[in-house]
Scaffold this motif. Structure first.
Motif, PDB file in Angstrom:
ATOM      1  N   SER A 144       8.879   1.965   4.976  1.00 47.21           N
ATOM      2  CA  SER A 144       9.282   1.470   3.658  1.00 47.21           C
ATOM      3  C   SER A 144      10.093   0.188   3.779  1.00 47.21           C
ATOM      4  CB  SER A 144      10.105   2.540   2.925  1.00 47.21           C
ATOM      5  OG  SER A 144       9.326   3.675   2.635  1.00 47.21           O
ATOM      6  N   GLU A 145      11.017   0.142   4.740  1.00 46.51           N
ATOM      7  CA  GLU A 145      11.841  -1.051   4.938  1.00 46.51           C
ATOM      8  C   GLU A 145      10.981  -2.222   5.403  1.00 46.51           C
ATOM      9  OE1 GLU A 145      16.190  -1.715   6.763  1.00 46.51           O
ATOM     10  OE2 GLU A 145      14.698  -1.189   8.276  1.00 46.51           O
ATOM     11  N   ASP A 148       9.174  -3.488   2.375  1.00 51.07           N
ATOM     12  CA  ASP A 148      10.138  -4.164   1.503  1.00 51.07           C
ATOM     13  C   ASP A 148      10.357  -5.597   1.987  1.00 51.07           C
ATOM     14  OD1 ASP A 148      10.505  -1.934  -0.090  1.00 51.07           O
ATOM     15  OD2 ASP A 148      12.389  -1.329   0.873  1.00 51.07           O
ATOM     16  N   ARG A 178       1.494  -0.154  -2.990  1.00 49.98           N
ATOM     17  CA  ARG A 178       2.497  -1.174  -3.287  1.00 49.98           C
ATOM     18  C   ARG A 178       1.841  -2.495  -3.693  1.00 49.98           C
ATOM     19  NH1 ARG A 178       7.700  -0.308   0.077  1.00 49.98           N
ATOM     20  NH2 ARG A 178       8.053  -2.414  -0.686  1.00 49.98           N
TER      21      ARG A 178
END
Length: 326
Positions: A144-145, A148, A178
């Motif tokens: 996820s990071e 991001d 995403r």
């Protein structure tokens, strides 16, 4: 016959075979162990990449890990001024192209930004078309990071889109929705059809970049049962992810399959490599194979599969029957 095409995440419709540069990047040290992927020459590789562009190829796959950055340097020189070329590169692994030493994997936000800046310099670009997370088994939560950070770089105009180089459908499914996540790169060839992952990619509207479309050269027909691979060749290793070669020799199960489908792949005067690529073109409309090379002749042969087109449906059915019985 019109050449098969694919529409990418940026709306461009391009020929549906690209070029990979893992082998072309040359040798690299992982720790203290030297690893090659065939004998290469930088000048010859650069000339072959220019030739590929002249032949109409527009998708070029690379990574800072290939030759510890040397592949990006070669590709940057070969495609200098050719802004119609789409370049796929990656983050998570990187190295020093001078020493040819790879650094430990690092997908932290700082490392991703440093890696992207390095790729921009080596590729001589103001923006990277697409950047993939290169770590196949990166923990799904930690990813996820990563995404991001890639999304932020996209908003800053540094990259056009992003995705993941992974063979794990559950990892892909977790993040593929995403905004800006537009592609996956995965093993995909007649030996490894990746049906579950390809279903996820199709459902999410992704382009699937087919890595190892020729099974690390096995599908060219040049390897024989028991043929020893040199110890410093990546194919001579014993890592779990190596499937086409096991314990330093070609996978005997795959060789038996290849022997049984040999004539089918050569339908219509195709070479074995062209037949293997034709299988991918027929098997999935979202697949865009990026075969590697060490010689200009291999580039010519691989891109010649565009003129041959997908394997006929009847041949595909016969190949499926071969796979099912072996």
């Amino acid at each position: 016959m019109a050449q098969p095409t694919i529409t990418l995440w940026n709306g461009r419709t391009l020929p549906r075979i690209g070029i990979g540069t893992w082998a072309a990047g040359g040798g690299v040290y992982w720790g203290d162990s030297p690893t090659i992927y065939g004998e290469v020459d930088d000048a010859r590789s650069e000339a072959a990449l220019r030739m590929a562009h002249e032949m109409g190829c527009r998708v070029f796959d690379t990574a800072p890990a290939y030759g510890a950055g040397n592949a990006e340097l070669i590709l940057g020189r070969a495609l200098r001024g050719k802004h119609d070329a789409v370049i796929v590169t990656k983050v998570g692994y990187f190295g020093d192209p001078v020493t040819r030493r790879s650094a430990p994997e690092d997908a932290s936000p700082a490392a991703i930004r440093t890696t992207v800046e390095g790729s921009l310099r080596r590729l001589e670009r103001d923006e990277l078309d697409i950047v993939l997370l290169h770590i196949n088994e990166h923990p799904v939560e930690a990813a996820s990071e990563v995404f991001d950070t890639l999304a932020a770089l996209r908003s800053e105009g540094k990259i056009g889109g992003f995705g993941w180089s992974t063979d794990h459908p559950e990892r892909l499914a977790r993040h593929a929705g995403r905004a800006g996540f537009v592609a996956v790169e995965n093993d995909y060839n007649v030996f490894t059809p990746a049906r579950e992952l390809m279903a996820v990619a199709a459902r999410e509207g992704l382009v699937s970049l087919s890595r190892l479309p020729l099974a690390m050269g096995l599908l060219t027909g040049k390897y024989r049962p028991g043929q020893a691979i040199r110890s410093d060749d990546v194919r001579g290793g014993d890592e779990d992810w190596l499937t086409s070669f096991r314990h330093g020799v070609p996978n005997p199960h795959y060789l038996a399959q290849l022997d049984a489908m040999h004539d089918l792949l050569q339908t219509g005067g195709r070479t074995l490599a062209q037949g293997a690529l034709g299988w991918i073109l027929a098997a999935s409309p979202i697949a865009l194979p990026v075969p590697g090379f060490t010689t200009p002749e291999q580039v010519t042969d691989n891109l010649g599969a565009l003129d041959q087109g997908p394997l006929p449906a009847a041949v595909m059915a016969e190949i499926e029957a071969v796979i099912a019985t072996r």
